[in-house]
Motif scaffolding. Sequence first.
Motif, PDB file in Angstrom:
ATOM      1  N   ASN A   4      -6.875  15.129  -4.047  1.00  0.00           N
ATOM      2  CA  ASN A   4      -7.260  16.075  -5.094  1.00  0.00           C
ATOM      3  C   ASN A   4      -6.549  15.636  -6.370  1.00  0.00           C
ATOM      4  N   SER A   5      -6.643  16.395  -7.443  1.00  0.00           N
ATOM      5  CA  SER A   5      -6.036  15.979  -8.714  1.00  0.00           C
ATOM      6  C   SER A   5      -4.518  15.877  -8.659  1.00  0.00           C
ATOM      7  N   ALA A   6      -3.866  16.520  -7.694  1.00  0.00           N
ATOM      8  CA  ALA A   6      -2.409  16.466  -7.563  1.00  0.00           C
ATOM      9  C   ALA A   6      -1.945  15.445  -6.515  1.00  0.00           C
ATOM     10  N   THR A   7      -2.873  14.760  -5.863  1.00  0.00           N
ATOM     11  CA  THR A   7      -2.528  13.745  -4.877  1.00  0.00           C
ATOM     12  C   THR A   7      -2.221  12.441  -5.606  1.00  0.00           C
ATOM     13  N   THR A   8      -1.040  11.873  -5.345  1.00  0.00           N
ATOM     14  CA  THR A   8      -0.686  10.620  -6.008  1.00  0.00           C
ATOM     15  C   THR A   8      -1.269   9.416  -5.259  1.00  0.00           C
ATOM     16  N   ASN A   9      -0.756   9.106  -4.085  1.00  0.00           N
ATOM     17  CA  ASN A   9      -1.221   7.957  -3.304  1.00  0.00           C
ATOM     18  C   ASN A   9      -1.955   8.435  -2.064  1.00  0.00           C
ATOM     19  N   GLY A  10      -2.999   7.713  -1.696  1.00  0.00           N
ATOM     20  CA  GLY A  10      -3.745   8.086  -0.505  1.00  0.00           C
ATOM     21  C   GLY A  10      -3.009   7.747   0.771  1.00  0.00           C
ATOM     22  N   LEU A  11      -2.651   6.480   0.939  1.00  0.00           N
ATOM     23  CA  LEU A  11      -1.963   6.003   2.137  1.00  0.00           C
ATOM     24  C   LEU A  11      -0.645   5.382   1.682  1.00  0.00           C
ATOM     25  N   PHE A  12       0.473   6.004   2.077  1.00  0.00           N
ATOM     26  CA  PHE A  12       1.812   5.571   1.674  1.00  0.00           C
ATOM     27  C   PHE A  12       2.484   4.916   2.872  1.00  0.00           C
ATOM     28  N   LEU A  13       2.750   3.599   2.792  1.00  0.00           N
ATOM     29  CA  LEU A  13       3.299   2.827   3.899  1.00  0.00           C
ATOM     30  C   LEU A  13       4.606   2.162   3.479  1.00  0.00           C
ATOM     31  N   ARG A  14       5.664   2.371   4.271  1.00  0.00           N
ATOM     32  CA  ARG A  14       6.932   1.681   4.000  1.00  0.00           C
ATOM     33  C   ARG A  14       7.670   1.447   5.315  1.00  0.00           C
ATOM     34  N   GLY A  15       8.117   0.189   5.504  1.00  0.00           N
ATOM     35  CA  GLY A  15       8.915  -0.167   6.671  1.00  0.00           C
ATOM     36  C   GLY A  15       8.111  -0.402   7.936  1.00  0.00           C
ATOM     37  N   LEU A  16       6.901  -0.956   7.811  1.00  0.00           N
ATOM     38  CA  LEU A  16       6.031  -1.181   8.972  1.00  0.00           C
ATOM     39  C   LEU A  16       5.988  -2.652   9.355  1.00  0.00           C
ATOM     40  N   ARG A  17       5.918  -2.887  10.655  1.00  0.00           N
ATOM     41  CA  ARG A  17       5.772  -4.257  11.154  1.00  0.00           C
ATOM     42  C   ARG A  17       4.813  -4.228  12.333  1.00  0.00           C
ATOM     43  N   ASP A  18       3.945  -5.238  12.396  1.00  0.00           N
ATOM     44  CA  ASP A  18       3.001  -5.405  13.508  1.00  0.00           C
ATOM     45  C   ASP A  18       2.158  -4.155  13.735  1.00  0.00           C
ATOM     46  N   SER A  19       1.544  -3.672  12.688  1.00  0.00           N
ATOM     47  CA  SER A  19       0.739  -2.445  12.747  1.00  0.00           C
ATOM     48  C   SER A  19      -0.650  -2.712  12.180  1.00  0.00           C
ATOM     49  N   TYR A  20      -1.590  -1.790  12.423  1.00  0.00           N
ATOM     50  CA  TYR A  20      -2.896  -1.964  11.798  1.00  0.00           C
ATOM     51  C   TYR A  20      -3.488  -0.638  11.359  1.00  0.00           C
ATOM     52  N   PHE A  21      -4.290  -0.758  10.305  1.00  0.00           N
ATOM     53  CA  PHE A  21      -5.002   0.356   9.689  1.00  0.00           C
ATOM     54  C   PHE A  21      -6.426  -0.129   9.464  1.00  0.00           C
ATOM     55  N   LYS A  22      -7.376   0.431  10.219  1.00  0.00           N
ATOM     56  CA  LYS A  22      -8.763  -0.031  10.172  1.00  0.00           C
ATOM     57  C   LYS A  22      -9.696   1.117   9.817  1.00  0.00           C
ATOM     58  N   HIS A  23     -10.731   0.782   9.080  1.00  0.00           N
ATOM     59  CA  HIS A  23     -11.794   1.721   8.741  1.00  0.00           C
ATOM     60  C   HIS A  23     -11.223   2.984   8.088  1.00  0.00           C
ATOM     61  N   ILE A  24     -10.423   2.781   7.056  1.00  0.00           N
ATOM     62  CA  ILE A  24      -9.824   3.873   6.294  1.00  0.00           C
ATOM     63  C   ILE A  24     -10.403   3.811   4.890  1.00  0.00           C
ATOM     64  N   SER A  25     -10.889   4.926   4.387  1.00  0.00           N
ATOM     65  CA  SER A  25     -11.294   4.977   2.980  1.00  0.00           C
ATOM     66  C   SER A  25     -10.521   6.106   2.312  1.00  0.00           C
ATOM     67  N   VAL A  26     -10.224   5.905   1.041  1.00  0.00           N
ATOM     68  CA  VAL A  26      -9.428   6.859   0.276  1.00  0.00           C
ATOM     69  C   VAL A  26     -10.203   7.219  -0.980  1.00  0.00           C
ATOM     70  N   ARG A  27     -10.193   8.515  -1.308  1.00  0.00           N
ATOM     71  CA  ARG A  27     -10.877   8.932  -2.535  1.00  0.00           C
ATOM     72  C   ARG A  27     -10.124  10.084  -3.198  1.00  0.00           C
ATOM     73  N   ASP A  28     -10.331  10.181  -4.500  1.00  0.00           N
ATOM     74  CA  ASP A  28      -9.787  11.275  -5.306  1.00  0.00           C
ATOM     75  C   ASP A  28      -8.265  11.346  -5.291  1.00  0.00           C
ATOM     76  N   VAL A  29      -7.613  10.225  -5.626  1.00  0.00           N
ATOM     77  CA  VAL A  29      -6.161  10.207  -5.789  1.00  0.00           C
ATOM     78  C   VAL A  29      -5.852   9.752  -7.216  1.00  0.00           C
ATOM     79  N   SER A  30      -4.672  10.123  -7.738  1.00  0.00           N
ATOM     80  CA  SER A  30      -4.370   9.816  -9.136  1.00  0.00           C
ATOM     81  C   SER A  30      -3.666   8.485  -9.348  1.00  0.00           C
ATOM     82  N   SER A  31      -3.074   7.896  -8.307  1.00  0.00           N
ATOM     83  CA  SER A  31      -2.323   6.660  -8.506  1.00  0.00           C
ATOM     84  C   SER A  31      -2.943   5.503  -7.721  1.00  0.00           C
TER      85      SER A  31
END
Length: 156
Positions: free
Chosen positions: A116-143
């Motif tokens: 929404n208008s107050a959402t900064t980032n859609g998917l926030f990832l930090r400190g990950l190893r050997d992981s996967y993110f598939k078939h993800i779409s993001v909409r209506d974020v400000s950053s």
Amino acid sequence: MVKSFYFSIVIVFFSLSIQATPIDVSQLATSGNGSQASCWQGWDTVITWVGEQEYYFPGGVYCYSTSPNFLKTGIALRGEAGTVLKHIGSGNAVVFDNPTAWTENVRMENFIIQGNSATTNGLFLRGLRDSYFKHISVRDVSSAGLWSEACVTNIL
């Protein structure tokens, strides 16, 4: 001798593919029916998220104001095609955050992250190893649709 070697590989592969029964997140919602007009609510606060567990989100809309930190080793979030995580608060919509160490084998697939208008980032990832993110779409974020830091050998 060769036959025994191949047989061993099959046994190891089979044993690694067995998992605990997925947890149906919609069954833990405190209100709603998953429609746009009455999205599932409460699911984000009633679950104690644990590693090495799969969480299944049947098709529908899941509303929440603050994202749980899903970062647990081996956690899997799996939605049916078209499943919406509808962030109605402010800040990051979906969070996997470990600022001090590595977390491994995180999986997420088949989601639409709706901000929404107050959402900064859609998917926030930090400190990950050997992981996967598939078939993800993001909409209506400000950053950024995807914000990442210290992510190694991941599939995005």
